[in-house]
Design a protein around this motif. Structure first.
Motif, short mmCIF file in Angstrom:
data_model
loop_
_atom_site.label_atom_id
_atom_site.label_comp_id
_atom_site.label_asym_id
_atom_site.label_seq_id
_atom_site.Cartn_x
_atom_site.Cartn_y
_atom_site.Cartn_z
N THR A 377 33.83 -83.39 -64.89
CA THR A 377 34.96 -82.88 -64.12
C THR A 377 35.15 -81.38 -64.31
O THR A 377 35.76 -80.72 -63.48
N ALA A 378 34.62 -80.84 -65.42
CA ALA A 378 34.80 -79.42 -65.70
C ALA A 378 33.55 -78.60 -65.42
O ALA A 378 33.58 -77.37 -65.55
N VAL A 379 32.48 -79.24 -65.01
CA VAL A 379 31.23 -78.52 -64.80
C VAL A 379 31.37 -77.46 -63.72
O VAL A 379 30.76 -76.39 -63.78
N THR A 380 32.20 -77.73 -62.71
CA THR A 380 32.34 -76.77 -61.61
C THR A 380 32.97 -75.45 -62.08
O THR A 380 32.86 -74.43 -61.41
N LEU A 381 33.64 -75.47 -63.24
CA LEU A 381 34.24 -74.25 -63.76
C LEU A 381 33.24 -73.40 -64.54
O LEU A 381 33.50 -72.25 -64.84
N ALA A 382 32.12 -74.00 -64.90
CA ALA A 382 31.19 -73.34 -65.80
C ALA A 382 30.19 -72.49 -65.03
O ALA A 382 29.89 -72.75 -63.87
N PRO A 383 29.67 -71.45 -65.68
CA PRO A 383 28.59 -70.69 -65.04
C PRO A 383 27.33 -71.54 -65.01
O PRO A 383 27.13 -72.40 -65.86
N LEU A 384 26.53 -71.34 -64.03
CA LEU A 384 25.22 -71.99 -64.01
C LEU A 384 24.23 -70.95 -64.48
O LEU A 384 23.80 -70.07 -63.74
N PRO A 385 23.89 -70.99 -65.77
CA PRO A 385 23.04 -69.93 -66.33
C PRO A 385 21.68 -69.86 -65.65
O PRO A 385 21.13 -70.87 -65.19
N GLU A 386 21.16 -68.68 -65.60
CA GLU A 386 19.82 -68.49 -65.09
C GLU A 386 18.81 -68.69 -66.21
O GLU A 386 19.09 -68.44 -67.37
N GLY A 387 17.62 -69.13 -65.85
CA GLY A 387 16.59 -69.34 -66.84
C GLY A 387 16.51 -70.80 -67.27
O GLY A 387 17.36 -71.63 -66.90
N THR A 388 15.49 -71.12 -68.05
CA THR A 388 15.25 -72.50 -68.50
C THR A 388 15.21 -72.52 -70.02
O THR A 388 14.22 -72.07 -70.63
N PRO A 389 16.26 -73.03 -70.67
CA PRO A 389 16.26 -73.07 -72.14
C PRO A 389 15.34 -74.17 -72.66
O PRO A 389 14.95 -75.09 -71.93
N ALA A 390 15.05 -74.08 -73.95
CA ALA A 390 14.20 -75.10 -74.58
C ALA A 390 14.93 -76.43 -74.69
O ALA A 390 14.33 -77.50 -74.53
N LEU A 391 16.24 -76.40 -74.95
CA LEU A 391 17.00 -77.62 -75.20
C LEU A 391 18.35 -77.54 -74.51
O LEU A 391 18.98 -76.48 -74.45
N LEU A 392 18.80 -78.67 -73.99
CA LEU A 392 20.13 -78.80 -73.44
C LEU A 392 20.76 -80.07 -74.02
O LEU A 392 20.26 -81.17 -73.81
N TYR A 393 21.82 -79.91 -74.81
CA TYR A 393 22.56 -81.05 -75.37
C TYR A 393 23.81 -81.28 -74.52
O TYR A 393 24.66 -80.40 -74.41
N LEU A 394 23.92 -82.45 -73.92
CA LEU A 394 25.10 -82.82 -73.16
C LEU A 394 26.05 -83.54 -74.11
O LEU A 394 25.88 -84.73 -74.41
N ALA A 395 27.04 -82.80 -74.62
CA ALA A 395 27.92 -83.34 -75.65
C ALA A 395 29.32 -83.64 -75.14
O ALA A 395 30.17 -84.10 -75.90
#
Length: 526
Positions: A377-395
């Motif tokens: 529900t809060a994702v729309t407030l977040a920046p969508l970073p550019e680039g591809t990180p090594a890891l993404l933890y959905l916490a």
């Protein structure tokens, strides 16, 4: 004789003067000796065991063996007897009139303790009958003031009386608030009420049987009580909740609080329960409190997720860890927990999202790891970073799979203390079947799982306390029995031990592919 009694009374008054003048009761000073090993004046309790082995403070605390309830324990064939006032100051006889009458002398019996014989037992290891106590019982070095205080505390311990318990009924309560969804509150109350109905239906004849029980079942039948549920519903500002709780409790004291959900941090209820010594079992909250004795939680919540992520990051050589969370939101607690314990070599950067403000631009690269504390529900407030990180933890969010990923990453791991929806039914099958048989529909299976765990654990603990309705004894049975609970809900395993208040020690780490589909799931105990 009367003059001697008066002299003894005067001596006791003089002995207790330091306690009374310090505005601390004798019973409270005795409790500190018994539970903490702290003597009057702050000195450490000292004693010897096995003849000449010196022990002090925490090593020799009475409650370690006799437990806080005073009802004793056993391990490896060693039985630690009860030391509650109603046991110590009564004679012990071996009696079964229906079979062989009563025996008041010999092994297994003793006269009632007096203040003098109790002091001798504690200092010299000689029981009320003049027999030596076992070598594992320490011989304590106690002055007269401390002995008097300890005796006062032991007299106060009672194995049979507790608030919320009558000869026929045990009163329980569950706590909700006007901040949770109405359908969730309705389902929670329906589950608890149905369980109580079933429990009382199974034991409805025991009160009549207890009046004239067979000699070998008298203790069993007299232990039965009907369960009664009270609903404590909190309304309005959180600041008013302590007064509301106090009013509910004055109206009807309860033995324990079972489950509950308030849609806010559990802190006000936790503090009220701790202050009033009320056992509280498995409230449904993502923000539990640490440091309590009376409150049991299923999981440590955000702090546990943070430790699981920190442990996993130790295996990945990243340059920077970027935490993304909503200012003032639930994820802020998790971000704070990760920051507090971070010991890795990588830099830890916070990216805080605020309502009503444009998020800052942020670029990522293949040497970064992102901990995403936002729910969907809060994702729309977040920046969508550019680039591809090594890891993404959905916490952030709950144990449901995300519909989409906030951005691409080489590896995506969803982290949550509960089972994810992909395997939820595995541990929930008994509960789901129970719902099906009773026609209950659950809008939140995890709320219902916490509630079901609370009532089943309560039933299992009460089965073993007989008529010793001591809250501390109830808690001690929970500490030893939760590992063998017949229901573990959305967790693969529960574990408990003295002093432990979080029974699910791990967190799930679910690896996802680029389309948010599950690849593999591991249970990690950090």
């Amino acid at each position: 004789m009367l003059r001697r009694a008066r002299r003894c009374g005067l001596a006791l008054t003089i002995a207790m003067a330091p306690v009374l003048t310090g505005m601390v009761s004798a019973e409270e000073m005795g409790r500190r000796i018994y539970e903490e090993g702290v003597l009057m004046g702050g000195r450490s309790l000292m004693g010897t065991v096995q003849g000449d082995v010196a022990l002090h403070a925490a090593q020799v605390v009475c409650a370690n063996c006799h437990r806080r309830s005073g009802l004793g324990s056993s391990e490896g064939g060693i039985v630690v007897p009860p030391v509650t006032g109603d046991k110590l100051f009564q004679p012990v006889a071996i009696a079964r009139p229906e079979l062989y009458g009563e025996r008041t002398e010999g092994e297994g019996t003793r006269p009632a303790y007096t203040a003098q014989t109790l002091a001798r037992a504690i200092r010299e290891g000689i029981d009320a009958a003049g027999r030596p106590l076992g070598p594992l019982m320490p011989r304590f070095h106690l002055d007269d003031d401390s002995m008097a205080a300890l005796t006062a505390h032991l007299r106060s311990l009672d194995s049979t009386q507790a608030p919320g318990v009558t000869a026929e009924t045990i009163h329980f309560a569950t706590v909700t608030s006007d901040r949770i969804a109405p359908d969730s509150e309705t389902a929670l109350l329906e589950l608890l009420e149905r369980f109580f109905e079933a429990k009382n239906a199974e034991t409805r004849r025991e009160s009549r049987r207890a009046a004239t029980p067979p000699w070998h079942k008298d203790k069993i039948y007299t232990a039965y009580r009907a369960w009664r549920l009270h609903h404590w519903r909190l309304t309005g500002p959180v600041e008013t909740w302590p007064d509301q709780l106090a009013a509910f409790y004055r109206r009807q004291p309860v033995f324990a609080l079972l489950s509950g959900s308030v849609g806010a941090p559990w802190r006000p209820i936790h503090r009220f329960a701790e202050a009033n010594g009320i056992p509280t079992l498995f409230p449904h909250t993502g923000q539990p409190e640490n440091g309590g004795y009376y409150t049991f939680y299923t999981s440590e919540g955000e702090a546990l997720r943070a430790r699981a992520i920190a442990r996993d990051l130790e295996t990945h050589p990243v340059r920077r860890v970027v935490q993304v969370y909503l200012g003032g939101g639930a994820g802020e607690a998790g971000a704070s927990a990760l920051r507090a314990q971070w010991r890795g070599g990588a830099a830890l950067v916070d990216l805080v999202i605020d309502y009503g403000m444009a998020p800052p631009a942020f670029a990522l690269d293949a040497e970064d790891a992102v901990v995403w504390w936002l729910d969907e529900t809060a994702v729309t407030l977040a920046p969508l970073p550019e680039g591809t990180p090594a890891l993404l933890y959905l916490a952030g969010g709950g144990p449901t799979l995300p519909g989409t990923l906030p951005f691409a990453a080489e590896k995506v791991i969803a982290v949550h203390p509960y089972r994810f929806a992909t395997s939820l039914e595995t541990g929930m099958r008994p509960l789901l079947k129970w719902f099906e048989m009773r026609g209950i529909e659950s809008p939140d299976p995890h709320l219902m799982a916490d509630a079901f765990l609370a009532v089943t654990a309560t039933g299992e603990a009460l089965m073993h306390i007989n008529t010793h309705f001591s809250r501390h004894y109830f808690i001690e049975k929970l500490e030893h029995g939760l590992s063998r609970s017949t229901f573990s809900g959305p967790y693969p395993v529960l574990s408990s031990a003295p002093g432990q208040r979080f029974v699910a020690k791990g967190s799930y780490m679910l690896e996802l592919d680029g389309n948010a589909r599950p690849v593999r799931q591991n249970w990690v105990v950090p």
